[in-house]
Design an enzyme around this catalytic site. Sequence first.
Site, PDB file in Angstrom:
ATOM      1  CB  ALA A   1      -0.939  -0.009   1.203  1.00  0.00           C
TER       2      ALA A   1
ATOM      3  CD  GLU B   1      -1.897   3.187  -9.147  1.00  0.00           C
ATOM      4  OE1 GLU B   1      -2.565   4.237  -9.001  1.00  0.00           O
ATOM      5  OE2 GLU B   1      -1.324   2.619  -8.210  1.00  0.00           O
TER       6      GLU B   1
ATOM      7  CG  HIS C   1      -3.658   4.320  -5.422  1.00  0.00           C
ATOM      8  ND1 HIS C   1      -2.595   4.671  -6.230  1.00  0.00           N
ATOM      9  CD2 HIS C   1      -3.379   4.871  -4.211  1.00  0.00           C
ATOM     10  CE1 HIS C   1      -1.722   5.399  -5.544  1.00  0.00           C
ATOM     11  NE2 HIS C   1      -2.191   5.529  -4.303  1.00  0.00           N
TER      12      HIS C   1
END
Length: 326
Positions: free
Chosen positions: A236, A267, A291
């Site tokens: 993360a 992404e 995310h």
Amino acid sequence: MSLDVLCLRREADFQRVGALPPASLKVLYRAPNDVDIPQLMKQARALVIPAVGPKLPTELFAGTSIQFIQVTGAGLDRLDLPFLRQRGIAVANVPGGSNDAVAEYAVTASSVLLRRFFWADTEIRHGNYRNFRARMIADSLLGLDGLTVGMVGFGIIGVAVATAFHRRGCAILYYDPAPRDPRAGEALGAKATSLQELLRAADVVSLHVPLLPQTTGLIGARELAMMKTGAVLIQASRGGVVDEAALARALQQGRLSGAAVDVYSTEPPASQHPLFSLQGQAAQRILFTPHIAGVTRQSTAFLCRSAWQNIERFFTECEAPRDVVT
């Protein structure tokens, strides 16, 4: 046209959490690809951007009137800070606003993976209740109490995550060559160690480092091979910190109990991403999220309000803006 602030985040994001800018400021909201952004950059004094998104090209600042950039989050990956420093453009972020949300994510994801909740859901939906329940009991799955958690990165967020694990009865190791506060771990009984020692000892490895040249590919095939058999990885931090192809191989080989992946090298991730190709049981050992680890209504409200308060400080000059990084 008179313009104080150009905001590249949707107005609806601020409305949703009740965090609109001060009425005294003239603010225009634009999508990142709107064609009039370069022209508006020559009129506004301040720019507001979300922390997540593609890097802003330096050409965007040619002839700009922007003097101050406020990020509505902690991440600064989108900005070329040395370039902005050269141009005399100040940049501020909101560090720590997502601490609780990220900590909640890391603890929850660890439990989901260690206790195979996600995997069990799939098996039950396929009519395999009895056999999979028997397997879960036979495998004597771990809870968090008494486990060793290794924090890679021990800044504001890393300490918050470590605190959440500590409250669940976990022992804390951390690796950080330059911790923000060397004494932050004392109350947690946290022990500083090398990355290699951390990987070998930890039942859960949680990553909380920025994406820098020295952290790109920090967790690759060699590091994954050092991890304890049955350990869990929580990614993360930022995409690019983990070698995703190497992680896919480690999961396919069954060495890890699982991985939670919230950030990706690109992404959104492409359909041919190596982690999407996992087969069989390996596919049940991974938890994908978009995310979102630091995103809750509470954290978003705090980040947005803090950002506008800092913008107001910049314009009124009654108080210097906080958390300026350039």
